[in-house]
Every structure is written in C-alpha cells, then in structure tokens.
Motif scaffolding. Structure first.
Motif, short mmCIF file in Angstrom:
data_model
loop_
_atom_site.label_atom_id
_atom_site.label_comp_id
_atom_site.label_asym_id
_atom_site.label_seq_id
_atom_site.Cartn_x
_atom_site.Cartn_y
_atom_site.Cartn_z
N TYR A 196 0.79 -1.23 0.00
CA TYR A 196 0.00 0.00 0.00
C TYR A 196 0.82 1.28 0.00
O TYR A 196 0.29 2.36 -0.18
N GLY A 197 2.11 1.14 0.22
CA GLY A 197 2.97 2.32 0.18
C GLY A 197 3.78 2.35 -1.10
O GLY A 197 3.52 1.58 -2.04
N HIS A 198 4.77 3.25 -1.15
CA HIS A 198 5.68 3.31 -2.29
C HIS A 198 6.41 1.97 -2.42
O HIS A 198 6.85 1.40 -1.42
N GLN A 199 6.53 1.46 -3.63
CA GLN A 199 7.21 0.19 -3.87
C GLN A 199 8.67 0.49 -4.25
O GLN A 199 8.95 0.94 -5.37
N PRO A 200 9.60 0.27 -3.32
CA PRO A 200 10.98 0.71 -3.57
C PRO A 200 11.74 -0.22 -4.52
O PRO A 200 11.56 -1.44 -4.49
#
Ligand SMILES: [Zn+2]
Length: 324
Positions: A288-292
C-alpha cells in the motif's frame, strides 16, 4: 572547409566526455530519495514495548548513523500488568518508553488511547496520519493486521488505512500532507493465516544486539513482571540487574534468532557474510505504500554489503518494482 573539419573533429573529441557527463547526470537523477540525506523512520506499536521488539535493533543502527527514528505506541499500556493498572501504570509505562528511547537516541511517544480497547476509528486513523506527516517519514513500520492481540491487529489496520491518505491534502488539514507516499513495512511475526509473513528485507542486528536488549530492559514492568507472569515463569526472573538482562537476551522474542525462511533475503544483501549472522530483524514491504527499487531499499536501509559492479551491471535495465 578545413576550419569546419577542425571544428567537427574538436566536437567529436568531446563526445565521450559529453556522453559520460550525461550518464553521470542521468544516474544521479535516478530515484534514490534517501541518498546522502537523513532517513526518517516512524514505527507504530499498540503498546509501549512493541516497536522495541520488532525494530529496536534497526532503530539503534539508524540512530548510530545519524538518521531519525520515532517509536509511537498507540495505547498507553494501562492494562498490561497483573497487579497494577490505570493511570499509575500508564505513567510508569510512559516513563519506561522514554528511558528506552533515551538509551538509543530516538524519540518515543505514547498516545493516550486505552490499552486493550484500541479500535480502528477515524479519530485514531487521523492521529496516525498526523504522526506520519509530522515526522516526514520515508519509512513507516507497523504490525500486520493478523495477530493474536486485537490491539496489535487494529494497529496494523490503522496504519494500513493511513497509507496513501498521508498524501491527501483535504484530510487532516492541520498537518501538511506528504508529497510522496512513504515505504510501508510490516514487522515479522509467526502468524500463517491468511498468509505467512514474507521476509523481503532482513537486517543483521548482531552489532547492536546489546543495545536492543538494553532498550527492552528499560520496560521493567513488561519483561520482568507482566510477560513472565503471563507465561508462568515470574519466579525465574533474576533479581540482579546484570543477570536479568542475560535472562532477557535468551527469550525467543527478544533474541530474534535467524529464521530459516529469512536466509534468502539475508544472503541477497550480505553475500557470504550472511552465514555468520546470528540475530536479525525482518520486514515485509506492504503493497500500500511506495514500492521501492533495490537501489531505494539500499539507500533507505543503509546497512548492507555494497553491491559489486557485476551485480550492478546485472541489475541495469531492470525496472523498479512500481513499474512492473
Ligand atoms: Zn503489544
């Protein structure tokens, strides 16, 4: 003609220099948000000792490198004891949390929601959004929403519900929104349904293991009173401060010994060094967050063995996860 030929040859001589300069410019513009700057990490727990167990080791490592870490307990812990309760217990646990934070040089905040009664309400979600924004977090860590304790479960839900919303300006207008969604990580756990924890990032904490035990040791009411009582081993807790620290270091949840399924992620970033690692903390990257990208992971968690030029060459042309 000669003049223009000379000019052409002078320009063509400059080509390699220009190409190298452009490559350097392009490379330095690649997405590495944390490169050469302070990494800001915020970790959430339900109770004033949860963050310490899941991320106390990496918190100590970040702090030693000059990065910023904040632990936030969503409840005040006013239920977790066999003989104490209410405001007095909350006061004691807040003081223990402050001491833990002081021991490794991080911030520790304990919110005043009641222990054992945490619910995923809009009010608490907004508290979480506010915390993440005010900390300007690059990384947010929380439990998965699968857990034996309802407060842990709802902490997972609350942080999950805050991800993405941290960039929406019309929500919680008193805290300026983040311009970019942080990377959201889960602590490791042993629960298998609906799916087991997946170790995406495993960090050796061997170099800070003493520090980790030292912050757990600050939570006297928990590790030497309440938890041993719940497990029926209260009579085994040594009285001597040095002895009880040694006793604490042997507890499985404190020791964080390496799990076999963490090995692959460990080898990926430590290479042959992985074989000698004893204690580690593992994290799963939430969806659900930035996919690094791998480069971003290494910039945000600056703890791993540097990649070799061969590995770097192999990675060239691999798009970041967010684009796959
Ligand atoms: Zn807890």
């Amino acid at each position: 003609m000669l003049k223009s030929l000379e000019r052409f040859s002078a320009i063509s001589c400059l080509y390699p220099v220009l190409l190298v300069s452009m490559a350097v410019l392009l490379f330095s513009a690649s997405p590495s948000p944390a490169q050469n700057r302070t990494v800001r990490v915020i970790a959430f727990g339900a109770h004033p000792d949860d963050c310490d167990l899941g991320a106390g080791g990496i918190a100590a490592k970040y702090a030693m490198l000059g990065h910023k870490v904040k632990f936030v307990s969503l409840t005040n812990g006013d239920v977790g004891h066999q003989s104490e309760h209410g405001e007095e217990l909350a006061k004691r646990r807040r003081a223990e949390a402050q001491e833990a934070g002081r021991r490794i040089g991080i911030e520790y905040e304990v919110l005043d929601n009641h222990d054992g009664k945490l619910l995923p309400t809009l009010e608490v979600r907004e508290q979480v959004i506010r915390e993440i924004r005010q900390w300007k977090a690059d990384i947010v860590i929380a439990p998965r929403p699968n857990d034996y304790h309802p407060d842990h479960r709802y902490t997972g839900v609350l942080v999950q519900d805050a991800s993405y919303m941290v960039i929406v300006p019309n929500l919680v207008p008193d805290a300026p929104p983040l311009t970019r969604n942080p990377v959201f990580l889960y602590y490791s756990d042993r629960f298998t349904r609906p799916q087991p924890f997946r170790a995406d990032i495993v960090v050796s904490i061997d170099d800070v293991f003493e520090k980790k035990i030292s912050i757990l040791d600050a939570h006297v009411s928990q590790f030497y009173e309440w938890l041993p009582w719940t497990e029926g081993v209260l009579d085994q807790v040594p009285n001597d401060p040095a002895e009880r620290k040694k006793w604490l270091a042997k507890w499985p949840s404190a020791a964080r010994t390496l799990q076999p399924e963490w090995r692959q992620a460990l080898v990926k970033r430590y290479g042959p060094q992985a074989a000698s690692i004893q204690h580690a903390e593992a994290f799963e990257i939430t969806e659900y967050g930035h996919q690094p990208s791998e480069e971003e992971i290494r910039a945000l968690l600056p703890f791993f063995t540097p990649i070799t030029s061969k590995e770097a060459a192999n990675r060239q042309g691999t798009p970041p996860q967010s684009m796959r």
